[in-house]
Design a protein around this motif. Structure first.
Motif, PDB file in Angstrom:
ATOM      1  N   ILE A   7      -4.607  -2.407   5.098  1.00  0.00           N
ATOM      2  CA  ILE A   7      -3.956  -3.543   4.425  1.00  0.00           C
ATOM      3  C   ILE A   7      -4.145  -3.503   2.908  1.00  0.00           C
ATOM      4  O   ILE A   7      -3.194  -3.716   2.140  1.00  0.00           O
ATOM      5  N   MET A   8      -5.363  -3.186   2.443  1.00  0.00           N
ATOM      6  CA  MET A   8      -5.581  -3.190   0.994  1.00  0.00           C
ATOM      7  C   MET A   8      -4.878  -2.021   0.296  1.00  0.00           C
ATOM      8  O   MET A   8      -4.191  -2.227  -0.700  1.00  0.00           O
ATOM      9  N   PRO A   9      -5.020  -0.786   0.788  1.00  0.00           N
ATOM     10  CA  PRO A   9      -4.270   0.297   0.143  1.00  0.00           C
ATOM     11  C   PRO A   9      -2.758   0.055   0.158  1.00  0.00           C
ATOM     12  O   PRO A   9      -2.075   0.353  -0.829  1.00  0.00           O
TER      13      PRO A   9
ATOM     14  N   TYR B 295      -1.836  -2.423  -2.590  1.00  0.00           N
ATOM     15  CA  TYR B 295      -1.753  -1.784  -3.917  1.00  0.00           C
ATOM     16  C   TYR B 295      -0.398  -1.100  -4.089  1.00  0.00           C
ATOM     17  O   TYR B 295       0.240  -1.185  -5.143  1.00  0.00           O
TER      18      TYR B 295
ATOM     19  N   MET C  30      -7.693  -8.587  -7.519  1.00  0.00           N
ATOM     20  CA  MET C  30      -6.841  -7.521  -8.046  1.00  0.00           C
ATOM     21  C   MET C  30      -5.450  -7.507  -7.420  1.00  0.00           C
ATOM     22  O   MET C  30      -4.631  -6.649  -7.737  1.00  0.00           O
ATOM     23  N   PHE C  31      -5.207  -8.428  -6.497  1.00  0.00           N
ATOM     24  CA  PHE C  31      -3.854  -8.598  -5.970  1.00  0.00           C
ATOM     25  C   PHE C  31      -3.248  -9.835  -6.631  1.00  0.00           C
ATOM     26  O   PHE C  31      -3.875 -10.882  -6.675  1.00  0.00           O
TER      27      PHE C  31
ATOM     28  N   LEU D 115       0.291   5.943  -9.344  1.00  0.00           N
ATOM     29  CA  LEU D 115      -0.854   5.799  -8.456  1.00  0.00           C
ATOM     30  C   LEU D 115      -0.901   6.966  -7.482  1.00  0.00           C
ATOM     31  O   LEU D 115       0.096   7.311  -6.875  1.00  0.00           O
ATOM     32  N   ASP D 116      -2.055   7.560  -7.375  1.00  0.00           N
ATOM     33  CA  ASP D 116      -2.232   8.548  -6.310  1.00  0.00           C
ATOM     34  C   ASP D 116      -2.597   7.796  -5.043  1.00  0.00           C
ATOM     35  O   ASP D 116      -3.065   6.678  -5.083  1.00  0.00           O
TER      36      ASP D 116
ATOM     37  N   LEU E 259      -5.008   6.896  -2.458  1.00  0.00           N
ATOM     38  CA  LEU E 259      -6.472   6.982  -2.352  1.00  0.00           C
ATOM     39  C   LEU E 259      -6.905   6.382  -1.036  1.00  0.00           C
ATOM     40  O   LEU E 259      -6.305   5.475  -0.546  1.00  0.00           O
TER      41      LEU E 259
END
Lengths: 180, 463
Positions: free
Chosen positions: A31-33, A36, A73-74, A177-178, A180
């Motif tokens: 969910i977090m990746p 982003y 950060m969201f 963004l790579d 991650l």
């Protein structure tokens, strides 16, 4: 393409790479990746962005929204093209961070927490970002700038404001963004 | 890639952890390989059984470097037999105010961290490791990912590693801005895609951790210790440090010193005073007012404690904790009320909201500090702060709430007269040098009046 298929249309291989990190029955971990990624495509965690992440993970959009609301950060609201985070926590403040933030506000003509009318810059103050020996320290779209001075900040902002500028920092900001 | 070289402070003939100080470009895999890189990994896979790795780490006396100081080998030994799969989770959430050691390890010596992760996976027979890095470590994460990719390409990570039959994968997972995720059970919840809130223990993560499977969670610095221990042995490691606090530790020094940075030192060898001297002494050689040995979480120590030795036991005996060893130095120019408010504000911001004592205590604590710093405080407010803190103490779900009481109680204990003097000097909302930050945070208006209900509003930290 429907508005909330943006991510799946444009970032297919990255979504797959993210999902492959976690056990198939535990894909909620992604969910977090994915947020982003969605934030990058949609500009912020818009209702469409959250709906799409929810669909990929078979979750209710409400659950995605609770994650967005929990972490700093969201972004729940539109932000500037460049989000400038200035640390004003104790270790940085012992080395002039409060006065530095005031300078940033004057330079950008906004208060911390606001976005410039042209949509270019959002200024935030943040808690410790683990670079206290290099204070004052800022991040622009998650890229560190250490040992800041008022002059260095002005140069950085001027270069970012002028897209044709050839300053080193702006190029650094443009990298994608790579996964991650 | 990876530009964090804030500290080039040579404090040892040969550093054990901050080897980027001794060896230029050790973050490149060929340079790392030329300096014993992955030698411990080869040694373990070819000559040691998993239990041998646990045994040598246990014998070394290595203690967790994230803050708690729990013996690492003992923690590994709690993994139950015959339950699979197992996971290794690396805590790289590094968010304690004043802490920036993991940042330098990841940027400057990433392969030593990777090798430590691999050895840990082998020791507890886990085939997957997740490295949880705070979201702000976007750049360090890229450096680490590149190093992981190199290690895959050379056959140190992946399927059938070095022909041993052992499979291991390492994945990076980025957080998104939440101090609480450094708490290990909150970290696991976050990694599972839930809110980053702590869980009740037991069950401990060793028994039911990630995805309810046996899980070892260790801090970045802890794991960077493992390769040299496995390669050189427990006795070699014990040449550094004391009997109860063996090894070296990275001390992060920040605040009012001339040369802030990371200083790696044997535990127990030097004093706080000597550490400050290594960091160049205080700015303008001002007298030290107080020291926070573990960022905002540690009770402040007054200048009278400067001769305390730098190890777990000595700092505890002095009335504080070693924790993550993030030494924030305050000199006599620092207003202690302002500094305490900064720390309480941190905990108010970072409280996860799960339990009432922490959520409400940090809220009311900050309101009282706002009242005092804006010049509206009374002497009774000092007692009220102490009352709020004591109502939190021992009643919070996790240590965050307990830590939040440290700046309140310890600064009042050691500097109460300064609180009283500040209140007396700023009676009636008299303007002072803090107006700009208080207006920015929505505490007072432009005229200096307290804004009622301000703390609950969205502030400069929220969007």
């Amino acid at each position: 393409m429907e508005a909330h298929h943006l991510l799946r249309e444009k970032r297919t291989s990255e979504i797959e790479a993210i999902l492959a990190k976690y056990p198939p029955e535990r894909k909620r971990s992604a969910i977090m990746p994915l947020l982003y990624l969605a934030q990058e495509e949609y500009g912020y965690c818009s209702p469409e962005a959250m709906r799409e992440v929810a669909e990929i993970l078979d979750l209710d959009p409400t659950e995605v929204k609770s994650i967005v609301g929990f972490y700093t950060m969201f972004f729940e609201h539109p932000v500037g093209k460049y989000v400038i985070d200035v640390c004003d926590d104790l270790p940085c403040a012992l080395r002039g961070a409060d006065q530095f933030v005031s300078h940033c506000e004057r330079k950008l003509g906004i208060r911390a927490g606001q976005t410039t009318p042209d949509g270019k810059f959002t200024l935030r103050t943040v808690m410790c970002i683990a670079a206290c020996d290099r204070a004052p320290v800022i991040q622009v779209n998650r890229v560190y700038h250490y040992d800041m001075t008022e002059e260095a900040f002005d140069r950085l902002v001027d270069a970012l404001a002028n897209e044709n500028g050839t300053g080193e920092a702006p190029n650094e900001q443009k990298q994608g963004l790579d996964v991650l | 890639m990876g530009g964090y070289y804030g500290s080039k402070n040579k404090t040892m003939e040969q550093h054990v952890l901050l080897r980027d100080v001794d060896v230029p470009n050790i973050r490149e895999i060929d340079v790392y390989l030329a300096h014993d890189g992955y030698a411990a990994w080869r040694k373990a896979l070819t000559t040691m059984k998993p239990d041998d790795v646990i045994a040598v780490v246990k014998d070394s006396g290595l203690r967790g470097r994230g803050g708690a100081g729990f013996p690492t080998g003992v923690k590994w030994g709690f993994i139950p037999k015959d339950v699979f799969p197992r996971y290794v989770v690396v805590n790289g959430d590094e968010s304690e105010a004043g802490t920036f050691k993991d940042h330098q390890i990841i940027d400057g010596n990433p392969h030593q961290l990777i090798e430590g992760i691999l050895l840990t996976c082998y020791a507890v027979q886990a085939n997957v490791a997740y490295v949880y890095l705070r979201g702000e470590f976007y750049e360090p994460a890229k450096t680490l990912q590149r190093a992981i990719d190199e290690a895959y390409a050379r056959g140190f990570v992946g399927k059938n590693v070095l022909g041993s039959g052992f499979d291991v994968d390492i994945h990076i997972h980025l957080g998104a801005g939440a101090y609480i995720c450094g708490e290990e059970t909150a970290l696991l919840s976050s990694l599972e895609g839930q809110l980053g809130q702590p869980r009740l223990r037991p069950p401990f993560p060793a028994v039911q951790g990630l995805y309810a499977k046996p899980t070892v969670i260790n801090n970045v610095e802890t794991l960077a210790n493992v390769p040299p221990i496995v390669l050189h042995g427990a006795q070699w490691y014990r040449q550094f440090g004391t009997e109860k606090s063996p090894g070296t530790k990275i001390f992060c020094v920040s605040g009012r010193v001339k040369r802030p940075g990371n200083y790696e030192l044997p535990l127990g060898k030097y004093t706080i005073r000597e550490l400050i001297e290594m960091a160049g002494g205080t700015i303008d050689n001002r007298p030290v007012k107080g020291v926070l040995p573990a960022g905002s979480s540690a009770p402040i120590l007054p200048a009278s404690a400067l001769d305390t030795k730098l190890d777990y036991e000595s700092l505890q005996a002095a009335g504080s904790i070693l924790g993550s060893a993030s030494f924030v130095i305050l000199d006599d120019t620092v207003n202690i009320v302002w500094a305490a408010r900064k720390m309480v504000r941190f905990f108010k911001h970072e409280s996860c909201g799960k339990c009432t004592p922490c959520r409400e205590g940090t809220y009311w604590g900050l309101r009282l500090y706002d009242k005092i710093l804006s010049g509206h405080g009374t002497r009774e407010d000092i007692d009220m702060i102490a009352e709020v803190a004591s109502q939190m103490s021992g009643k919070c779900f996790c240590l965050l709430g307990e830590f939040a009481t440290s700046p309140m109680l310890s600064t009042i204990k050691h500097f109460r007269e300064e609180y009283e003097a500040f209140i007396a000097a700023h009676q009636g909302g008299r303007r002072n040098g803090y107006d700009d930050e208080l207006i920015r945070e929505g505490v007072i208006d432009e005229a200096g009046n307290l804004i009622v209900g301000h703390v609950g509003q969205k502030t400069a930290h929220h969007l």
